[in-house]
Design an enzyme around this catalytic site. Sequence first.
Site, PDB file in Angstrom:
ATOM      1  N   ASP A 143     -44.539 -11.335 -14.437  1.00 54.11           N
ATOM      2  CA  ASP A 143     -43.434 -10.572 -13.848  1.00 54.11           C
ATOM      3  C   ASP A 143     -42.698  -9.649 -14.812  1.00 54.11           C
ATOM      4  O   ASP A 143     -41.501  -9.810 -15.108  1.00 54.11           O
ATOM      5  CB  ASP A 143     -42.461 -11.541 -13.176  1.00 54.11           C
ATOM      6  CG  ASP A 143     -43.169 -12.378 -12.119  1.00 54.11           C
ATOM      7  OD1 ASP A 143     -44.362 -12.135 -11.864  1.00 54.11           O
ATOM      8  OD2 ASP A 143     -42.539 -13.286 -11.553  1.00 54.11           O
ATOM      9  N   GLU A 194     -45.979 -23.397 -14.453  1.00 57.00           N
ATOM     10  CA  GLU A 194     -45.392 -23.829 -15.752  1.00 57.00           C
ATOM     11  C   GLU A 194     -45.006 -25.285 -15.700  1.00 57.00           C
ATOM     12  O   GLU A 194     -45.065 -25.930 -16.738  1.00 57.00           O
ATOM     13  CB  GLU A 194     -44.178 -22.943 -16.071  1.00 57.00           C
ATOM     14  CG  GLU A 194     -44.537 -21.497 -16.334  1.00 57.00           C
ATOM     15  CD  GLU A 194     -44.985 -20.751 -15.082  1.00 57.00           C
ATOM     16  OE1 GLU A 194     -44.507 -21.119 -14.000  1.00 57.00           O
ATOM     17  OE2 GLU A 194     -45.807 -19.841 -15.181  1.00 57.00           O
ATOM     18  N   ASP A 232     -50.457 -19.836  -9.419  1.00 55.92           N
ATOM     19  CA  ASP A 232     -49.177 -19.255  -9.840  1.00 55.92           C
ATOM     20  C   ASP A 232     -48.129 -20.354 -10.012  1.00 55.92           C
ATOM     21  O   ASP A 232     -48.343 -21.504  -9.602  1.00 55.92           O
ATOM     22  CB  ASP A 232     -48.731 -18.249  -8.762  1.00 55.92           C
ATOM     23  CG  ASP A 232     -47.559 -17.401  -9.233  1.00 55.92           C
ATOM     24  OD1 ASP A 232     -47.411 -17.217 -10.455  1.00 55.92           O
ATOM     25  OD2 ASP A 232     -46.784 -16.939  -8.377  1.00 55.92           O
TER      26      ASP A 232
HETATM   27  C1  GLC Z   1     -44.373 -15.047  -8.951  1.00 52.18           C
HETATM   28  C2  GLC Z   1     -45.631 -14.369  -9.466  1.00 52.18           C
HETATM   29  C3  GLC Z   1     -45.817 -13.042  -8.750  1.00 52.18           C
HETATM   30  C4  GLC Z   1     -45.871 -13.304  -7.256  1.00 52.18           C
HETATM   31  C5  GLC Z   1     -44.624 -14.029  -6.781  1.00 52.18           C
HETATM   32  C6  GLC Z   1     -44.718 -14.436  -5.317  1.00 52.18           C
HETATM   33  O1  GLC Z   1     -43.239 -14.327  -9.299  1.00 52.18           O
HETATM   34  O2  GLC Z   1     -45.597 -14.201 -10.858  1.00 52.18           O
HETATM   35  O3  GLC Z   1     -46.986 -12.410  -9.194  1.00 52.18           O
HETATM   36  O4  GLC Z   1     -45.989 -12.091  -6.568  1.00 52.18           O
HETATM   37  O5  GLC Z   1     -44.437 -15.202  -7.549  1.00 52.18           O
HETATM   38  O6  GLC Z   1     -45.767 -15.296  -5.094  1.00 52.18           O
END
Ligand code: GLC
Length: 691
Positions: A396, A321, A318
């Site tokens: 998100d 980017e 995650d």
């Molecule tokens: C980011 C991710 C989301 C996750 C959050 C906390 O916003 O896109 O899916 O729950 O981080 O880790």
Amino acid sequence: MRATVSPDGRITVRDADGAVIAEEAAPVSWTADGRAVLRWRIPPDAHFYGLGERAAPLDLRGGVYVNWNTDPRTYGPGDDPLYLCVPFLLVLLPEGRGAFGLLLENSARSWFDLGRTEPGVVRIEVESPHPSPTPLRGEVSCILFFAPTVAELVERFTEATGRHPLFPRWALGYHQCRWSYYPEERVRRLARDFRETYRVPCDGIHLDIHYMDGYRVFTWDPRRFPDPKGLIADLHGQGFKVVTIIDPGVKADRNYRVFREGLERGMFCRYPDGRVFIGPVWPGNCAFPDFTDPRVREWWGDLHRDLLEAGVDGVWDDMNEPALFGEDGATIPGPVRHNLDGAGGDHRVAHNLYGLNMARATAEGLARLRPDRRPFVITRSGWTGVQRYTAHWTADNRSDWASLRQTLPMVLNLGLSGIAFTGSDIGGFEGFATGELFTRWLQMSVFFPFCRAHTYFASHDQEPWSWGEPYLSVNREFIQLRYQLLPYLYTALWQCAQRGVPIVRPLLWASQDDPTTHTLDDEFLCGDALLVAPVLEEGATRRRVYLPAGRWYDFWTDDVLEGPGWIEAEAPLERIPVFVRAGAAVPMGPEMDYVGQRPTDPLTLHLYPPAEGQEGVSFLYEDDGETIAYQRGEYLLHRFALSTGRLEWTTEGDHNPGPRRVEAIIHRGAGQEPVRLEDIAPGVRRLDHLI
Ligand code: GLC
């Protein structure tokens, strides 16, 4: 179609009759601030697809799209760019005038203006990695792909940039996530809720950032999760798989092994003067590994050893980017240096490659550490070719109907960009889903490759039972249907790994000659046989559905319908319109609580006879679902050729699915009892007396 280059270096694309369908309007020029500008004259009625992840309609015509991977915090229709850009543009000209693809190879920030500023002109601008006036000549590179259809173009494109690996079969199960399930007891209760209290099938339980010790990657919070190995062993005992989140930011803490090691071994991104770049994310100040360096990828991959030893089955990359806290779009500053596999460069050219290389490091690490198992990695960010390593989800979004509606064209364009194993947070991420929204979202997503419910930290529970009845029963039934469809879905995944064919396809995939399909993005094909029309509006209990040319069977009633044309289909809460292409054999298995709970026994072939004189060909692909033995021929590929009077079933490969019953159900149209044939086997079977 062919391309010619004029003496001044300009390319002209002509169709088979010699008519010009695209031409470079001028040689590359430069703006004052050093952007290279490419202008292509393309007829104004062309349709555009691809470009990775876009909160836009399927047909991208008239928009301006930026290629710069960005965490938008949350997004809705029209927001651009998002987490994963792919500068691959598919161009389809109506009236059979052809199709072609254009891949921009540069990784610096770029813009695709698809006729917004100048109708009939595709304007591509690419930021210069060197400040003006350094000339850019020779640094802008495009590849053109030619094939008569969008479908074949995607095959060619993925031949060049790579295809998804065959993910483990359990990846196709239902996944449950929230930000975050903790402590351990909460996770155990979730597992009990699935298996005992509500009896809803599920494979993946995802642990979001709270499992870590102060958000330090590759650690466990010792109070919340005192015994990860014990917990995961128990979850495995109940048939679950565990996926843990990993972020790229490494907490700048000298008492933390990963940071110390990374610092000592020079693994982090640095400014030109040698200082390590530090920026804030979940754990506070962090250093960022330079994944574009093969040495760093190897180190990072190996860091997964402890997670795997604890029993973790998959990894969720995650924030890659990479996203930083601070103003919107905050990321590593432009001058920070990267290795770029030896070529060297700064963040302006490495930015878009960062997520791709993190995903690569992870997938290669898992494959190295556990060579007998197929890695399962999902990533938020990526770039051209990221499909070689991972799956992806659309992150998100919001818990509202507009976001549900937006999801489908996003997933369709991702598939046309080579990234086919995708799905969205079922029920939406930010906000509060209603029972109806969750159910409608789920009904669509059971036909998507990645089927995971997820929600943000402040929302209410978002599990299939969270709204009670009637939603729970409908949700359970649809998830059960997905598990019954596993033989079919796994075959679609195999086709994707073989040929780059997305699992979820726009209708134009198979009906490019029909102009209605060129912009249609509220229904889709799932695999070769199914057409799915999800309900995307609150309160709707019917919807209009377009059926392309050919004969279709209503999946629920066996009604026979002839396309092309629009129909009005019933869609009460417990149903979304689904149709089966005549001529298809749809393989289905028994109900199960999780993938592999029992063998595919009985294997049921649902046969949908084609119109008189026609033949349909379908496949079923099987293997052990977990190892790479299939690469040594241990698979079983079934081919079914179905005509009105006959079924011809042949097989190829060495995999032995074990003894099992195989039955066929012949669907004969509404009001006609389907015919059940017991104990059928490969060979030729006459059916004419049955239809
Ligand atoms: C980011 C991710 C989301 C996750 C959050 C906390 O916003 O896109 O899916 O729950 O981080 O880790």
